[in-house]
Design a protein around this motif. Sequence first.
Motif, short mmCIF file in Angstrom:
data_model
loop_
_atom_site.label_atom_id
_atom_site.label_comp_id
_atom_site.label_asym_id
_atom_site.label_seq_id
_atom_site.Cartn_x
_atom_site.Cartn_y
_atom_site.Cartn_z
N UNK A 318 0.83 -1.20 0.00
CA UNK A 318 0.00 0.00 0.00
C UNK A 318 0.87 1.26 0.00
N UNK A 319 1.91 1.25 0.82
CA UNK A 319 2.79 2.41 0.87
C UNK A 319 3.48 2.64 -0.47
N UNK A 320 3.88 1.55 -1.13
CA UNK A 320 4.57 1.69 -2.42
C UNK A 320 3.68 2.38 -3.44
N UNK A 346 12.60 1.44 6.65
CA UNK A 346 12.32 2.39 7.73
C UNK A 346 10.90 2.22 8.25
N UNK A 347 9.98 1.83 7.38
CA UNK A 347 8.62 1.55 7.84
C UNK A 347 8.63 0.37 8.82
N UNK A 348 9.53 -0.60 8.57
CA UNK A 348 9.68 -1.70 9.52
C UNK A 348 10.22 -1.24 10.86
N UNK A 349 11.20 -0.32 10.83
CA UNK A 349 11.72 0.24 12.08
C UNK A 349 10.61 0.99 12.81
N UNK A 350 9.79 1.72 12.04
CA UNK A 350 8.66 2.41 12.65
C UNK A 350 7.68 1.45 13.29
N UNK A 351 7.44 0.31 12.65
CA UNK A 351 6.55 -0.69 13.21
C UNK A 351 7.13 -1.28 14.51
N UNK A 352 8.43 -1.43 14.53
CA UNK A 352 9.09 -1.90 15.75
C UNK A 352 8.88 -0.90 16.89
N UNK A 365 1.66 4.70 4.41
CA UNK A 365 1.53 6.03 3.81
C UNK A 365 0.06 6.36 3.62
N UNK A 366 -0.36 7.49 4.14
CA UNK A 366 -1.77 7.88 4.14
C UNK A 366 -2.22 8.31 2.75
N UNK A 481 -2.71 -14.91 7.24
CA UNK A 481 -1.81 -14.34 6.24
C UNK A 481 -2.52 -14.16 4.90
N UNK A 482 -3.14 -15.23 4.40
CA UNK A 482 -3.71 -15.16 3.06
C UNK A 482 -5.00 -14.35 3.01
N UNK A 483 -5.79 -14.42 4.07
CA UNK A 483 -7.00 -13.58 4.09
C UNK A 483 -6.63 -12.10 4.14
N UNK A 484 -5.55 -11.77 4.82
CA UNK A 484 -5.10 -10.38 4.88
C UNK A 484 -4.54 -9.92 3.54
N UNK A 485 -3.71 -10.76 2.92
CA UNK A 485 -3.09 -10.39 1.65
C UNK A 485 -4.13 -10.18 0.56
N UNK A 486 -5.08 -11.11 0.45
CA UNK A 486 -6.06 -11.03 -0.64
C UNK A 486 -7.23 -10.11 -0.32
N UNK A 487 -7.22 -9.49 0.85
CA UNK A 487 -8.22 -8.46 1.16
C UNK A 487 -7.70 -7.07 0.82
N UNK A 488 -6.48 -6.98 0.33
CA UNK A 488 -5.86 -5.68 0.02
C UNK A 488 -5.86 -5.43 -1.48
N UNK A 489 -6.61 -4.45 -1.98
CA UNK A 489 -6.63 -4.16 -3.42
C UNK A 489 -5.25 -3.84 -4.02
N UNK A 490 -4.41 -2.98 -3.40
CA UNK A 490 -3.10 -2.72 -4.02
C UNK A 490 -2.23 -3.95 -4.10
#
Length: 549
Positions: A318-320, A346-352, A365-366, A481-490
């Motif tokens: 989504x951020x990409x 850096x997004x991963x560091x932010x998540x940490x 990214x909003x 994992x798969x329900x989350x991935x395939x629920x994302x349009x981007x």
Amino acid sequence: MGETTNHGHAPPAQAAAPPPPVLPSLAVSRGPTWTPAEQLQQLQYCIHSNPSWPQAVLLAFQHYIVMLGTTVLIASALVPRMGGDYGDKARVIQSLLFMSGVNTLLQTLIGSRLPTVMGPSAAFTLPILSIINDYSDRTFTSEHERFLHTMRTIQGSLIVSAFVNIVLGYSQAWGNLTRLFSPIVIVPVVCVVGLGLFTRGFPLLGNCVEIGLPMLVLLVVCQQYLKRIHPRAHFIVERFALLFCIAIVWAFAAILTVAGGYNNVPEQTKLSCRTDRTYLMSSAPWIKIPYPFQWGTPIFRASHVFGMIGAALVSSAESTGTFFAASRLAGATAPPAHVLSRSIGLQGIGMLIEGIFGSLVGTTASVENVGLLGLTHIGSRRVVQISTAFMFFFSIFGKFGAFFASIPLPIFAAIYCVLLGIVSAVGITFIQFANNNSMRNIYVLGVSLFLGISIPQYFVLNTTQSGDGPVKTDGGWFNDIWNTVFSSPPTVAMIVGTLLDNTLEARETAVDRGLPWWTPFQHRKEDPRNEEFYNFPLRINEYIPTRFM
């Protein structure tokens, strides 16, 4: 008899047929043509140009208001299911705002360097619902205790899953993936970044039409029509119409509330329309600074960690897509592969950090704030950096933040109808760099765009309130994992578009795919503007190894 004198002789040579008339070009006969433009020409301030400080502060406040809607929406949807009360919701909103400020500042300084606000991501909803569902059958001394237990589990899951993004980013794996993209892939990905959030638009607005619809009409009329009355009106209305419209409609909603217009309506209507149903003002603390492990010691459970990993991957996709939209609306070139890698790392560091400080969800990214760049024609990086001051202030001084968080959600939904539409349209502009008359390209675009919306909609419609989706196996972590991935349009559009674009006559159609335009932006030194837009400030790049840039 009847014979001519030419009998027995060869017939005279036939005159050559005249060449067919040249048809006039429709482009010439019907009007001018426009050559592809790598940067939008109507921007008043681009990524590294800045308006005056008074204007910048007001524009930054608009960015804060726009991102606040998604923050309140996610907290309102999840905290009550976790057993939290109004005070818990207020503190969760404060934590989300604080972490959004931290991550936005990091991304604009040493991450993507684009003017993108980092806001809470709805991609984490399914893994969190799975955690809530696991604790629903357990006995706790109180609902507040259940809330704390759930938050501690979310903290642990965020901390572990953050390393997925860190490894993907700083190993350059994500950048190598984006080198497989072409304008044909970018178009559906950026389009569905906006279109995929359609439920935040009119469906949410429809919960209170008498507030949401006037906001939508007023915003369009003020921002696009009233600005033509006078040159000074053009300057003020185009940039700050959003604040004026929110103030007017919010006051109108308050009048309806005080006048008793919602006294005899269903409870859901009261929650959507009344200005006194959030109870944030009464429950928010005056001063509270988020601190590490504020909810307690993190709980690490493998099943929930794997579900959160899926959300981390989705937030990266989504951020990409949002970064590409932001680059167009900020007057920058398309972000190179190494910039995308370091931004995801850096997004991963932010998540940490979010896991350590006890945030409810990770950030991405909003999209709506990127749409605001297009609405105001101002893509200044400084404006977005100033907006973090508002995030920090209102996250620490809770009563002040709760005042603006009490804006009814249908008002935000009306704003999103415009902003998300702008982002979707920006995605379409990338097709100018490819051959849009190629049937091969039309096929890839159409299938990627349609499946990018259709597949996630199928998963959303078949997901229960407890977070159980269409993928149902004995392994709950696998399902998450798969329900989350395939629920994302981007994410779906990125997967389908990349596969089709790189397997259907990829080498033979390199020019049609727009690769001659695309390739220079993917390498650090091939376009001099890459350094201009994406270099670190204050010569920081001289002290950081190239592989981490």
